[in-house]
Write a protein that holds these residues in place. Structure first.
Motif, PDB file in Angstrom:
ATOM      1  N   TYR A 130      16.452   1.914  12.244  1.00  0.00           N
ATOM      2  CA  TYR A 130      16.797   1.368  11.162  1.00  0.00           C
ATOM      3  C   TYR A 130      16.087   0.279  10.395  1.00  0.00           C
ATOM      4  N   PHE A 131      15.116  -0.270  11.321  1.00  0.00           N
ATOM      5  CA  PHE A 131      14.218  -1.425  10.840  1.00  0.00           C
ATOM      6  C   PHE A 131      13.232  -0.489   9.794  1.00  0.00           C
ATOM      7  N   PHE A 132      12.578   0.804  10.470  1.00  0.00           N
ATOM      8  CA  PHE A 132      11.963   1.460   9.400  1.00  0.00           C
ATOM      9  C   PHE A 132      12.519   1.910   8.205  1.00  0.00           C
ATOM     10  N   LEU A 133      13.845   2.387   8.532  1.00  0.00           N
ATOM     11  CA  LEU A 133      14.693   2.744   7.309  1.00  0.00           C
ATOM     12  C   LEU A 133      14.873   1.595   6.263  1.00  0.00           C
ATOM     13  N   ALA A 134      15.170   0.357   6.674  1.00  0.00           N
ATOM     14  CA  ALA A 134      15.536  -0.686   5.831  1.00  0.00           C
ATOM     15  C   ALA A 134      14.048  -1.237   4.910  1.00  0.00           C
ATOM     16  N   ASN A 135      13.144  -1.047   5.696  1.00  0.00           N
ATOM     17  CA  ASN A 135      11.941  -1.222   4.984  1.00  0.00           C
ATOM     18  C   ASN A 135      11.418  -0.189   4.065  1.00  0.00           C
ATOM     19  N   LEU A 136      11.950   1.197   4.101  1.00  0.00           N
ATOM     20  CA  LEU A 136      11.735   2.273   3.457  1.00  0.00           C
ATOM     21  C   LEU A 136      12.639   1.722   2.238  1.00  0.00           C
ATOM     22  N   SER A 137      13.805   1.194   2.307  1.00  0.00           N
ATOM     23  CA  SER A 137      14.665   1.145   1.078  1.00  0.00           C
ATOM     24  C   SER A 137      13.849  -0.135   0.227  1.00  0.00           C
ATOM     25  N   PHE A 138      13.424  -1.158   0.791  1.00  0.00           N
ATOM     26  CA  PHE A 138      12.820  -2.048   0.117  1.00  0.00           C
ATOM     27  C   PHE A 138      11.688  -1.807  -0.486  1.00  0.00           C
ATOM     28  N   ILE A 139      10.845  -0.911  -0.008  1.00  0.00           N
ATOM     29  CA  ILE A 139       9.562  -0.036  -0.744  1.00  0.00           C
ATOM     30  C   ILE A 139      10.236   0.761  -1.839  1.00  0.00           C
ATOM     31  N   THR A 185      10.181   1.327  25.707  1.00  0.00           N
ATOM     32  CA  THR A 185       8.899   0.699  25.901  1.00  0.00           C
ATOM     33  C   THR A 185       7.876   0.961  25.095  1.00  0.00           C
ATOM     34  N   ILE A 186       7.912   2.266  24.638  1.00  0.00           N
ATOM     35  CA  ILE A 186       6.930   2.646  23.413  1.00  0.00           C
ATOM     36  C   ILE A 186       7.040   2.153  22.198  1.00  0.00           C
ATOM     37  N   ILE A 187       8.203   2.073  21.551  1.00  0.00           N
ATOM     38  CA  ILE A 187       8.817   1.548  20.201  1.00  0.00           C
ATOM     39  C   ILE A 187       9.763   0.528  20.415  1.00  0.00           C
ATOM     40  N   ASN A 188       9.121  -0.733  20.621  1.00  0.00           N
ATOM     41  CA  ASN A 188       9.750  -2.095  20.778  1.00  0.00           C
ATOM     42  C   ASN A 188       9.628  -2.812  19.463  1.00  0.00           C
ATOM     43  N   SER A 189      10.145  -4.080  19.339  1.00  0.00           N
ATOM     44  CA  SER A 189      10.106  -4.885  18.153  1.00  0.00           C
ATOM     45  C   SER A 189       8.812  -4.960  17.818  1.00  0.00           C
ATOM     46  N   SER A 190       8.037  -5.528  18.890  1.00  0.00           N
ATOM     47  CA  SER A 190       6.723  -6.035  18.429  1.00  0.00           C
ATOM     48  C   SER A 190       5.742  -4.857  17.840  1.00  0.00           C
ATOM     49  N   ILE A 222       3.893  -4.564  13.929  1.00  0.00           N
ATOM     50  CA  ILE A 222       2.621  -4.233  14.059  1.00  0.00           C
ATOM     51  C   ILE A 222       2.466  -3.200  13.234  1.00  0.00           C
ATOM     52  N   LEU A 223       3.089  -1.757  13.429  1.00  0.00           N
ATOM     53  CA  LEU A 223       3.050  -0.608  12.688  1.00  0.00           C
ATOM     54  C   LEU A 223       3.242  -0.909  11.103  1.00  0.00           C
ATOM     55  N   MET A 224       4.270  -1.815  10.825  1.00  0.00           N
ATOM     56  CA  MET A 224       4.476  -1.857   9.337  1.00  0.00           C
ATOM     57  C   MET A 224       3.411  -2.901   8.906  1.00  0.00           C
TER      58      MET A 224
END
Length: 310
Positions: free
Chosen positions: A60-69, A133-138, A142-144
């Motif tokens: 949902y972090f990525f989804l919220a960023n997608l909505s912002f874009i 462990t693979i997909i954490n907040s940090s 970084i990916l964004m």
């Protein structure tokens, strides 16, 4: 006619979608409604993702960023289009340059975000025990950051090559926004280098992410088919279907527009395709992710319940 590049032109005339005043009124109302639905839908999705602690996850972090874009992308295209329909079809050189860079930046970034969302779903379904462990907040941040950086570089390269094309004094853009393919159609000199550069950029921001998404979903399907529980298979499919619909719509139309050979002839069909990929995905994203997502619907109920009982 003397050859000159676009930097010597101070103003562009955009022909838009129609020259019939009655049609323009209908289009104005239609696009205004689409824009309002887009803004409200994406703001709603961002609000739900931010306010509900249960949605504070990478997906949902990525989804919220997608909505912002999507909000920014629509705001770059639609208000200028509405202005053309009722005020003036002229656009200054600086406004055209800003619009081209911004829509390329947001488009390239969105393509990368969709690829990351596919990777996120692959890890969540195929490697659930290692997901945190693979997909954490940090990693998410970084990916964004990489998405925005990649979009900035690709947009800048594309815009620089577009505005160096020899336009022979032609300042008429047969489109409704400063679209990079239109500059190739307007050019009167050799465009081989520019077309090659655009193809390379398109490969990095369209073909490679689409291939990455395809591979991710192939591996997801393999994992799902190996599940013994029918309920588990249904839940896994439901979390991926929404994303796959969005990717198919956006990738299909943009690849058609930017990866095919450029013809000098102006095609009204291309304008319709441009309307589709610049407006429809941004409007449909919150609907698709909300209506097909049980977590979002439950989060909406919780948010509304808290507001009602304050």
């Amino acid at each position: 006619m003397a050859t000159r590049n676009s930097s010597s032109i101070t103003e562009f005339l955009l022909l838009g979608l129609s020259e019939d005043p009655s049609v323009e009124v209908v289009l104005f109302v239609l696009f205004l409604v689409i824009y309002m639905v887009t803004i409200m839908g994406n703001l709603f999705l961002i609000t739900v993702c931010v306010r509900d602690p249960r949605l504070h996850t990478p997906m949902y972090f990525f989804l919220a960023n997608l909505s912002f874009i999507d909000i920014c992308y629509s705001s770059v295209i639609v208000p200028n289009l509405l202005n053309q329909l009722i005020v003036s079809k002229n656009m200054s050189f600086s406004r055209c340059a800003v619009q081209m860079y911004t829509y390329l930046l947001l488009g390239c970034t969105e393509s990368m975000v969709l690829a990351i969302m596919a990777y996120d779903r692959y890890i969540a379904i195929s490697l659930p025990l290692r997901y945190t462990t693979i997909i954490n907040s940090s990693v998410c941040v970084i990916l964004m950051g990489v998405c925005w950086l990649n979009g900035s570089v690709m947009a800048l390269l594309t815009m620089v090559f577009a505005f160096q094309l020899p336009l022979c004094g032609n300042n008429v853009i047969d489109h409704f926004f400063c679209e990079v393919v239109s500059f190739l159609k307007m050019a009167c000199g050799d465009t081989f280098i520019a077309q090659t550069m655009f193809f390379v950029v398109g490969t990095f921001v369209l073909l490679i992410p689409s291939l990455f998404i395809l591979i991710s979903y192939i591996r997801i399907v393999i994992t799902i088919m190996e599940m013994r529980s029918s309920e588990g298979r249904y839940k896994a499919f439901s979390t991926c279907t929404s994303h796959l619909i969005v990717v198919t719509i956006l990738s299909g139309t943009t690849i058609y527009m930017y990866m095919k050979p450029v013809s000098k002839d102006f095609d009204s069909q291309e304008k319709m395709v441009s309307v589709f990929y610049t407006m429809m995905p941004s409007m449909m994203n919150p609907m698709i992710y909300s209506l097909r997502n049980k977590d979002v619907k439950m989060a909406l109920h919780r948010v509304l319940w808290k507001n009602i009982h304050r």
